[in-house]
Design a protein around this motif. Structure first.
Motif, short mmCIF file in Angstrom:
data_model
loop_
_atom_site.label_atom_id
_atom_site.label_comp_id
_atom_site.label_asym_id
_atom_site.label_seq_id
_atom_site.Cartn_x
_atom_site.Cartn_y
_atom_site.Cartn_z
N GLN A 134 13.95 71.30 71.71
CA GLN A 134 14.87 71.21 70.58
C GLN A 134 15.58 69.87 70.50
OE1 GLN A 134 15.08 73.38 73.10
NE2 GLN A 134 17.17 73.71 73.76
N GLN A 189 15.27 66.43 69.58
CA GLN A 189 14.42 65.48 68.88
C GLN A 189 15.30 64.43 68.23
OE1 GLN A 189 11.83 67.40 66.13
NE2 GLN A 189 10.67 68.46 67.70
N THR A 247 13.63 61.49 62.96
CA THR A 247 12.37 62.21 62.83
C THR A 247 12.59 63.55 62.15
OG1 THR A 247 11.63 61.17 64.87
CG2 THR A 247 10.38 63.06 64.10
N LEU A 248 13.66 64.24 62.53
CA LEU A 248 13.96 65.52 61.90
C LEU A 248 14.25 65.36 60.41
CD1 LEU A 248 16.22 67.15 64.62
CD2 LEU A 248 13.87 67.74 64.06
N ALA A 249 14.96 64.28 60.04
CA ALA A 249 15.28 64.04 58.63
C ALA A 249 14.02 63.73 57.84
CB ALA A 249 16.27 62.90 58.51
N GLU A 300 10.97 64.68 58.53
CA GLU A 300 10.19 65.91 58.41
C GLU A 300 10.79 66.83 57.35
OE1 GLU A 300 9.21 68.09 61.89
OE2 GLU A 300 8.41 66.34 62.91
N ALA A 301 12.11 66.88 57.28
CA ALA A 301 12.76 67.73 56.29
C ALA A 301 12.52 67.21 54.88
CB ALA A 301 14.25 67.83 56.57
N LEU A 302 12.52 65.90 54.70
CA LEU A 302 12.34 65.31 53.38
C LEU A 302 10.88 65.30 52.93
CD1 LEU A 302 14.77 62.28 53.56
CD2 LEU A 302 15.01 64.29 52.14
N GLY A 357 8.06 66.55 54.86
CA GLY A 357 7.17 67.57 55.36
C GLY A 357 6.32 67.16 56.54
N GLY A 358 6.49 66.00 57.07
CA GLY A 358 5.71 65.59 58.22
C GLY A 358 4.29 65.17 57.84
#
Length: 141
Positions: free
Chosen positions: A64, A66, A70-72, A74-76, A78-79
């Motif tokens: 958990q 990260q 990177t999390l932002a 992926e959220a914007l 979709g990765g």
């Protein structure tokens, strides 16, 4: 005149009494009440054990934890997503693998050299917004 007053008074009384007609039906003591002793309790929810989980290894990074960037992303966005074969072929033919990652930041740089596209392109870009019915343009000769 007396007859008209009587009819008017009777009509007014009917209009005032009609909304209250549904409020009758006896006293509130004779109504059916729920039995509080007939209520059954349900068992609490239980989470079944997950036998696929393995204990973490000492010194291993926590999954958990990260990078917030990177999390932002992926959220914007979709990765990363696998492209279809046709799209991958078009991107490869266009030289998509040779693009610099920060090219969008460089485009707005004042030192970036741009190519003059001519007066027609400037007129199209500077045209006022509208539905296009009154749009006019001149083509240079």
């Amino acid at each position: 005149m007396t007859r008209a007053r009587t009819i008017l008074a009777l009509g007014t009384a009917t209009l005032l009494a009609a909304p209250l007609a549904g409020c009758g039906g006896g006293s509130g003591l004779n109504r059916v009440k729920p039995n509080e002793y007939a209520v059954a309790r349900q068992a609490p929810l239980v989470i079944p054990p997950d036998y696929a989980l393995v204990p973490p290894k000492p010194g291993a990074p926590r999954p958990q934890d990260q990078n917030p960037n990177t999390l932002a992303l992926e959220a914007l966005f979709g990765g990363p997503v696998q492209r279809p074969a046709g799209e991958a072929a078009v991107v490869e033919a266009a030289g998509g693998d040779q693009i610099a990652p920060g090219v969008r930041s460089e485009v707005g740089d004042p030192k970036t050299q741009v190519v003059d596209k001519g007066a027609t392109t400037r007129d199209i870009v500077a045209a006022p917004e509208g539905d296009g019915q009154a749009a006019r343009t001149k083509t240079p000769q």
